[in-house]
Design an enzyme around this catalytic site. Structure first.
Site, PDB file in Angstrom:
ATOM      1  N   THR A  39      -7.094   8.630  -1.783  1.00 46.00           N
ATOM      2  CA  THR A  39      -5.948   8.119  -2.813  1.00 46.00           C
ATOM      3  C   THR A  39      -7.689   6.929  -3.618  1.00 46.00           C
ATOM      4  OG1 THR A  39      -4.263   8.048  -0.881  1.00 46.00           O
ATOM      5  CG2 THR A  39      -4.285   5.892  -3.108  1.00 46.00           C
ATOM      6  N   ASP A  78       3.038   1.841  -9.686  1.00 47.86           N
ATOM      7  CA  ASP A  78       3.428   2.832  -8.233  1.00 47.86           C
ATOM      8  C   ASP A  78       3.931   3.768  -7.809  1.00 47.86           C
ATOM      9  OD1 ASP A  78       2.897  -0.231  -6.027  1.00 47.86           O
ATOM     10  OD2 ASP A  78       3.806   1.596  -5.520  1.00 47.86           O
ATOM     11  N   LEU A  92      -5.243  -2.276  -8.267  1.00 45.47           N
ATOM     12  CA  LEU A  92      -4.991  -2.671  -7.421  1.00 45.47           C
ATOM     13  C   LEU A  92      -4.636  -1.683  -5.962  1.00 45.47           C
ATOM     14  CD1 LEU A  92      -5.228  -5.283  -7.675  1.00 45.47           C
ATOM     15  CD2 LEU A  92      -2.738  -6.480  -6.646  1.00 45.47           C
ATOM     16  N   GLY A  98       4.044  -3.304  -4.740  1.00 47.98           N
ATOM     17  CA  GLY A  98       2.573  -3.871  -3.319  1.00 47.98           C
ATOM     18  C   GLY A  98       2.965  -4.786  -3.891  1.00 47.98           C
ATOM     19  N   PHE A  99       2.641  -5.822  -1.874  1.00 43.57           N
ATOM     20  CA  PHE A  99       2.686  -7.283  -1.848  1.00 43.57           C
ATOM     21  C   PHE A  99       1.894  -8.285  -2.804  1.00 43.57           C
ATOM     22  CE2 PHE A  99      -0.317 -10.024   0.923  1.00 43.57           C
ATOM     23  CZ  PHE A  99       0.771 -10.851   1.562  1.00 43.57           C
ATOM     24  N   ALA A 156      -9.553  -4.356  -6.491  1.00 43.31           N
ATOM     25  CA  ALA A 156      -8.811  -5.302  -4.950  1.00 43.31           C
ATOM     26  C   ALA A 156     -10.152  -4.567  -4.118  1.00 43.31           C
ATOM     27  CB  ALA A 156      -7.681  -5.191  -5.085  1.00 43.31           C
ATOM     28  N   GLY A 177       3.895   0.868  -1.855  1.00 44.61           N
ATOM     29  CA  GLY A 177       4.887  -0.472  -2.298  1.00 44.61           C
ATOM     30  C   GLY A 177       7.020  -0.319  -2.185  1.00 44.61           C
ATOM     31  N   TYR A 237     -12.133   3.176   5.672  1.00 43.89           N
ATOM     32  CA  TYR A 237     -11.616   2.341   4.818  1.00 43.89           C
ATOM     33  C   TYR A 237     -12.735   1.709   3.839  1.00 43.89           C
ATOM     34  CZ  TYR A 237      -8.661  -1.050   3.141  1.00 43.89           C
ATOM     35  OH  TYR A 237      -8.171  -1.921   2.225  1.00 43.89           O
TER      36      TYR A 237
END
Ligand code: UDP
Length: 325
Positions: A95, A31, A76, A10-11, A117, A36, A149
């Site tokens: 998730t 991942d 993350l 991912g970023f 995170a 991602g 979220y």
């Protein structure tokens, strides 16, 4: 050290992998490429200290093996982006909660430290800025999808803290405040990559509501520096930290600034929240971090201001356009 990064393509994860490798560590990334991209880690593939596994981390036997092989884990992997969350709430909740539950249970068995995170979204509608780590989390009704979220990440945080208190698994929780930088996709709705790609394409800049909401943006290089340092700090275990920048800007001002910096002639288009997201959508008007705790614990300060952030994102997207032609 050998670090496992979940969501490492991912970023943020890919920048963290760069930093850890530069520091001389070994890195394994897991991942599922849901948000991602292989492009984010393509430059690392020849590095003998780097390995990537493309699979869901919900593959428990695989995850157990990866955790066993590593010394510590940066967790993350998560569903991110308000747009994705509003459109796919089941995926978001499942998730975020399942991945963290599974990882913590395995990490506890193997005795591997976990840095989780989380997000500034957990502060929700609390209007009392700046937010410090002990501030109340003020979430909206469960009929309003956005709050799933924040709620799923808050459960992740409760779990991480509970594993430390009850099972003595060392965990650290970080709340990221609007992380931005190269490699962040515009696809999941984040405002800066959206405005920059819109401005470079000569398309209207979509300002939601009247643009009076404000945010504080943090450069990904500052974020990954904080993550790496917190992982190595004993005093951080069992604690929650804000990671952010306290330079605040209103979204309408941001749109004007991006337009000027890109010398774009795009117009600014106001889009009602009900059209951008869903009928009952609630935005949070302000989100400002208090940084005293992270300063005190590891002496960290954000180094890249909003100008540097915008320059780096514009340069990245200009480069992407040049590479495409
Ligand atoms: N936003 C906007 N136009 C866009 C995308 C986002 O005006 O095309 C606004 C959004 O309503 C919010 C802010 O920009 O007030 C930041 O949105 P983002 O999704 O980047 O992050 P958030 O802080 O909401 O998680």
């Amino acid at each position: 050290m050998h670090y496992l990064i979940t969501g490492g393509a991912g970023f943020v994860g890919s920048h963290l992998a760069d930093t850890l490798l530069e520091q001389g560590h070994r890195v394994t990334v897991v991942d599922d490429l849901s948000t991602g991209s292989m492009r984010n880690i393509a430059h690392l593939r020849g590095n003998p200290r780097f390995r990537h596994v493309i699979d869901t981390m919900l593959n428990a036997p695989l995850l157990a093996e990866l955790v066993d092989d590593s010394d510590a884990i940066f967790h993350l992997a998560a569903a991110v982006g308000v747009k994705l969350i509003v459109e796919s709430p089941v995926r978001t909740i499942e998730t975020n909660v399942r991945c963290t539950e599974l990882l913590l249970s395995i990490a506890a068995k193997k005795g591997r430290k976990v840095l989780l995170a989380s997000t500034s979204e957990v502060y929700g509608k609390n209007a009392d800025v700046p937010f410090h780590e002990e501030s109340d989390l003020v979430l909206g009704a469960t009929t309003r999808g956005r709050w799933s979220y924040a709620c799923s990440k808050a459960i992740d945080e409760f779990l991480a803290i509970a594993y430390w208190r009850e099972k003595k698994l060392p965990t650290v929780v970080v709340r990221l405040f609007n992380t931005v930088g190269p490699r962040q996709s515009a696809r999941y709705g984040m405002v800066i990559p959206r405005f920059v790609t819109q401005a470079l394409a000569g398309e209207p800049l979509t300002v939601y509501g009247d643009g009076s909401s404000s945010r504080c943006f943090t450069h990904v290089s500052d974020v990954v520096r904080a993550l790496a340092a917190l992982m190595e700090t004993d005093a951080a275990v069992g604690e929650v930290f804000n990671i952010g920048n306290d330079e605040e800007i209103k979204i309408l001002d941001l749109a004007h600034r991006v337009r000027a910096l890109t010398e774009s002639r795009s117009e600014i288009q106001f889009v009602p929240y009900s059209v951008a997201y869903e009928e009952t959508f609630e935005d949070m008007p302000r989100r400002v971090p208090c940084l005293n705790k992270i300063r005190r614990t590891i002496g960290w300060e954000p180094e890249v201001g909003l100008s540097g952030i915008l320059d780096s994102v514009i340069e990245f997207h200009q480069g992407a356009i040049a590479r495409a032609v």
